[in-house]
Design a protein around this motif. Structure first.
Motif, PDB file in Angstrom:
ATOM      1  N   ARG A  30       0.833  -1.198   0.000  1.00 47.66           N
ATOM      2  CA  ARG A  30       0.000   0.000   0.000  1.00 47.66           C
ATOM      3  C   ARG A  30       0.872   1.253   0.000  1.00 47.66           C
ATOM      4  O   ARG A  30       2.050   1.202   0.363  1.00 47.66           O
ATOM      5  N   HIS A  87      -3.102   0.322  -5.153  1.00 48.04           N
ATOM      6  CA  HIS A  87      -3.686   1.504  -4.517  1.00 48.04           C
ATOM      7  C   HIS A  87      -4.821   1.079  -3.594  1.00 48.04           C
ATOM      8  O   HIS A  87      -5.621   0.220  -3.947  1.00 48.04           O
ATOM      9  N   SER A 121      -8.169   0.806  -1.952  1.00 51.06           N
ATOM     10  CA  SER A 121      -9.533   1.128  -2.378  1.00 51.06           C
ATOM     11  C   SER A 121     -10.544   0.995  -1.244  1.00 51.06           C
ATOM     12  O   SER A 121     -11.666   1.439  -1.355  1.00 51.06           O
ATOM     13  N   ARG A 166      -3.245   6.707  -2.465  1.00 50.74           N
ATOM     14  CA  ARG A 166      -2.717   6.325  -3.768  1.00 50.74           C
ATOM     15  C   ARG A 166      -1.199   6.292  -3.697  1.00 50.74           C
ATOM     16  O   ARG A 166      -0.564   7.215  -3.203  1.00 50.74           O
ATOM     17  N   ALA A 206      -4.321  -0.441  -9.862  1.00 49.66           N
ATOM     18  CA  ALA A 206      -5.581   0.015  -9.265  1.00 49.66           C
ATOM     19  C   ALA A 206      -6.589  -1.083  -9.554  1.00 49.66           C
ATOM     20  O   ALA A 206      -6.855  -1.383 -10.722  1.00 49.66           O
ATOM     21  N   GLU A 211      -9.174   6.755 -10.669  1.00 46.19           N
ATOM     22  CA  GLU A 211      -8.972   8.077 -10.080  1.00 46.19           C
ATOM     23  C   GLU A 211     -10.038   8.347  -9.013  1.00 46.19           C
ATOM     24  O   GLU A 211      -9.744   8.760  -7.891  1.00 46.19           O
ATOM     25  N   GLN A 224     -11.873   6.219  -7.443  1.00 47.31           N
ATOM     26  CA  GLN A 224     -11.729   5.280  -6.324  1.00 47.31           C
ATOM     27  C   GLN A 224     -10.704   5.818  -5.318  1.00 47.31           C
ATOM     28  O   GLN A 224     -10.891   5.745  -4.114  1.00 47.31           O
ATOM     29  N   GLY A 225      -9.621   6.365  -5.838  1.00 44.89           N
ATOM     30  CA  GLY A 225      -8.580   6.935  -4.987  1.00 44.89           C
ATOM     31  C   GLY A 225      -9.117   8.111  -4.191  1.00 44.89           C
ATOM     32  O   GLY A 225      -8.854   8.236  -2.991  1.00 44.89           O
ATOM     33  N   ARG A 226      -9.895   8.964  -4.897  1.00 39.09           N
ATOM     34  CA  ARG A 226     -10.440  10.141  -4.220  1.00 39.09           C
ATOM     35  C   ARG A 226     -11.387   9.694  -3.097  1.00 39.09           C
ATOM     36  O   ARG A 226     -11.321  10.183  -1.975  1.00 39.09           O
ATOM     37  N   SER A 266     -11.368   6.894  -1.473  1.00 37.65           N
ATOM     38  CA  SER A 266     -10.607   6.276  -0.377  1.00 37.65           C
ATOM     39  C   SER A 266     -10.013   7.324   0.547  1.00 37.65           C
ATOM     40  O   SER A 266      -9.779   7.076   1.725  1.00 37.65           O
ATOM     41  N   SER A 267      -9.759   8.482  -0.003  1.00 35.51           N
ATOM     42  CA  SER A 267      -9.229   9.569   0.804  1.00 35.51           C
ATOM     43  C   SER A 267     -10.366  10.232   1.597  1.00 35.51           C
ATOM     44  O   SER A 267     -10.236  10.501   2.786  1.00 35.51           O
TER      45      SER A 267
END
Lengths: 263, 377
Positions: free
Chosen positions: B130, B167, B169, B185, B195, B231, B233-235, B237-238
């Motif tokens: 990760r 990344h 998720s 990410r 990803a 993209e 998914q990353g956002r 996760s944040s």
């Protein structure tokens, strides 16, 4: 060794199950090597009998639980340069110290048909309560690695390294998954002394503290956590009042949880 | 985009590795001489261990983490990386929990011979690292490889290490990498980054050797929709992360609060068991001891993981500097979140949340930091 005379070693048994002596007897080939390094002058379970002979190192198994134990331990101390206790009985009074928290006379009367033949003291106590002890090896039972490590160090003329970390450290070093965090088991690892190789958690069960208290144990916090996991105060008390119930840190924690139960 | 119109992935442009072709990646790594290490479900947790087949990966496994709690659940998802992390990732493979540093043998004349050859080791490919693990790895590199005396065992194992990052998720409730700036990410430090989407993995390389492996797989390019989904998914996760440290540099604040009553309060809850430091991917403390052979002619010099929560950690001849949990917990937090800035140029926390999940009594580093430092501007 410079000297041709080999150091003399005795293995004594007091009130105990003999299990800790097996740490020697189960050594296999290493036992032959030990026999080349030292002379076992007294080791009843293995054969040699000379309980009163002077020795360099005396390993003592068992607690002081009978009037005879009291007299013998004084003689052992007089005849030994180094006295090493092995196991929970010798070091904390053993599981038989549970009678210290009860009426021993009542228990004896309840168990034996002819209680008048039983000559035991009201309390089972660790060796160090009676004579000076030079080194304590915890465990129920102790293992070969511990006794060999201690013997080797003493032959070098140094004390072996202290093993007083919590079992958790060893679980993590071995990548053993925490049974408390993943399964809510009431594991005694966070207050228990390492030395066993974190054996029980490696088989998926919770530590039951057979190696006694680690240094700086936070028994109150662990007891609270056990209650959070669903244990009633009486069950929490039993976690502490087990094999090493005579160790002050566990005895106090157990009695405190027990009072919550009674109260 | 249909397969007929898919463009081949060119150097450094993301490709799409379908789920059913993940095995090809493992095979390619094996052919290149790597032993594959990947996540597996064992004893109720995700652990990184040797894998030969993607069938060993945790298909459909979901993990719920909370303070002092880690529970796995099975879902019908096709994903194999739909969870945040397990108790350990890369650290034990480089900074071994226990290893022999040297062997000393006594010759007939009493002189000593030392043998400090690090043991041979096969290069490893870690699949599923990760972003937080990579940030931690960069810190461990600084510690073990920086300065004038790099650690030989670590260096040798690190040299061979190939990293396939995935990344994150599905961050856990305990995660706070967004607040430390280390995830979710992965942005650097990997050879290949994946990803994971429902229809496969968007794959990109981060190094020449990573590119070479991906080239050999002849992937088609990821579609714009897939890139957007990755993209997105990353956002997400944040954004779902609820925990945070009160600031990225707490050095001044922590050292200004050395007598804060909270240290005593947390000491009453803390077991001083060392679980937090053992699962921490950046903690590097260890102890060393001699393990003599029974015959007394030779001795192994052994190193093992230690912790600032043990007595031995602060023992100097005849004196324990930090005898109680108050001073030990304070040491851990002030070093991790404070002292590291001076030592390594950043905080020692990468927001992985492991110390929260794996603390048997559920002590939360973010909560303690807030209590001691208060809100930061």
């Amino acid at each position: 060794m410079e000297s041709t005379a080999k150091p003399k070693v005795a293995v004594h048994k007091f009130s105990s199950c003999d299990g800790c002596q097996l740490a020697f007897l189960n050594l296999g080939a290493a036992l032959m090597q030990v026999a080349e390094l030292v002379d076992f002058t007294h080791f009843a379970e293995a054969g040699p009998l000379a309980p009163d002979a002077a020795v360099d190192i005396a390993f003592v198994e068992g607690s002081i639980a009978t009037p005879d134990d009291l007299q013998r331990i004084a003689r052992v101390r007089e005849q030994s340069r180094f006295l090493v206790t092995i196991g929970a009985c010798a070091t904390a009074g053993g599981v038989q110290a549970l009678r210290n928290l009860a009426n021993a006379g009542e228990w004896i009367a309840g168990v034996y048909a002819r209680p008048e033949h039983i000559h035991s003291l009201d309390r089972s106590t660790p060796i160090a309560e009676h004579v000076k002890v030079d080194l304590e090896l915890w465990g129920c039972p102790v293992n070969g690695r511990q006794v060999l490590g201690a013997l080797r160090a003493l032959l070098f003329g140094v004390m072996p390294a202290q093993e007083n970390d919590k079992v958790c450290m060893e679980c993590k070093r071995r990548q053993t998954v925490c049974v408390m965090v993943t399964r809510g088991r009431a594991c005694m690892g966070p207050v228990t002394r390492t030395g066993c190789g974190a054996l029980c958690p490696s088989f998926g069960r919770d530590c039951y503290a057979c190696y006694g208290p680690a240094e700086n144990p936070n028994t109150a916090a662990l007891a609270r956590r056990f209650e959070g996991l669903g244990l009633v105060p009486e069950a929490v008390a039993r976690r502490f009042l087990f094999i090493n119930n005579g160790a002050p840190a566990f005895r106090d924690a157990g009695l405190k949880s027990g009072e919550r139960h009674d109260g | 985009m249909s397969p007929a119109t898919a463009q081949p992935a060119t150097d450094r442009s993301p490709g799409l590795l379908p789920h059913e072709r993940l095995q090809h990646l493992l095979d390619a790594l094996s052919r290149s001489g790597y032993e594959c290490i990947g996540p597996k479900l064992r004893d109720g947790a995700i652990l990184y261990e040797h894998i030969d087949s993607v069938a060993e990966l945790p298909l459909g496994v979901a993990v719920e983490q909370g303070p002092g709690s880690y529970r796995v659940d099975m879902t019908d998802s096709r994903r194999r990386f739909g969870w945040a992390n397990g108790p350990q990732a890369i650290k034990p493979f480089l900074f071994a929990p226990r290893e022999i540093l040297w062997r000393a043998t006594q010759r007939e004349d009493g002189t000593l011979v030392f043998d400090a050859r690090p043991p041979a080791c096969k290069p490893l490919a870690v699949i599923g690292a990760r972003a937080c693990d990579l940030a931690a790895l960069a810190l461990q590199d600084k510690h073990f490889l920086g300065g004038t005396c790099p650690d030989p065992g670590y260096a040798r194992r690190r040299d061979g290490l190939f990293i396939v990052a995935v990344h994150c998720s599905h961050p856990a409730q305990t995660c706070f990498c967004a607040s430390t700036g280390d995830g979710p990410r992965a942005t650097s430090g990997f050879d290949i980054a994946l990803a994971e989407l429902d229809d496969g993995f968007v794959a990109e390389s981060g190094s020449d050797r990573g590119a070479a492996i991906l080239d050999g797989l002849h992937l088609s390019s990821a579609t714009t929709a897939q890139l957007v989904a990755a993209e997105e998914q990353g956002r997400h996760s944040s954004e779902v992360q609820r925990r945070a440290l009160p600031g990225r540099n707490l050095q001044a604040s922590l050292f200004a609060n050395l007598e804060h009553p909270r240290w005593q309060e947390v000491a009453e809850r803390c077991l001083s068991c060392g679980n937090c430091t053992s699962v921490c991917p950046t903690c590097f403390c260890h102890s060393e001891a001699e393990v003599p052979k029974l015959d007394g002619d030779s001795s192994l010099h052994e190193r093992e993981w230690d912790s600032c929560f043990t007595q031995g950690h602060s023992y100097i001849h005849g004196f324990t500097v930090r005898p109680d949990t108050r001073t030990r917990y304070r040491q851990w937090l002030t070093h991790k979140l404070g002292g590291w800035h001076a030592q390594y140029g950043r905080s020692g926390c990468v927001g992985c949340g492991r110390c929260i999940s794996w603390c048997p009594v559920g002590i939360d580093i973010t909560e303690e930091a807030h209590a001691i430092c208060g809100p930061q501007p």
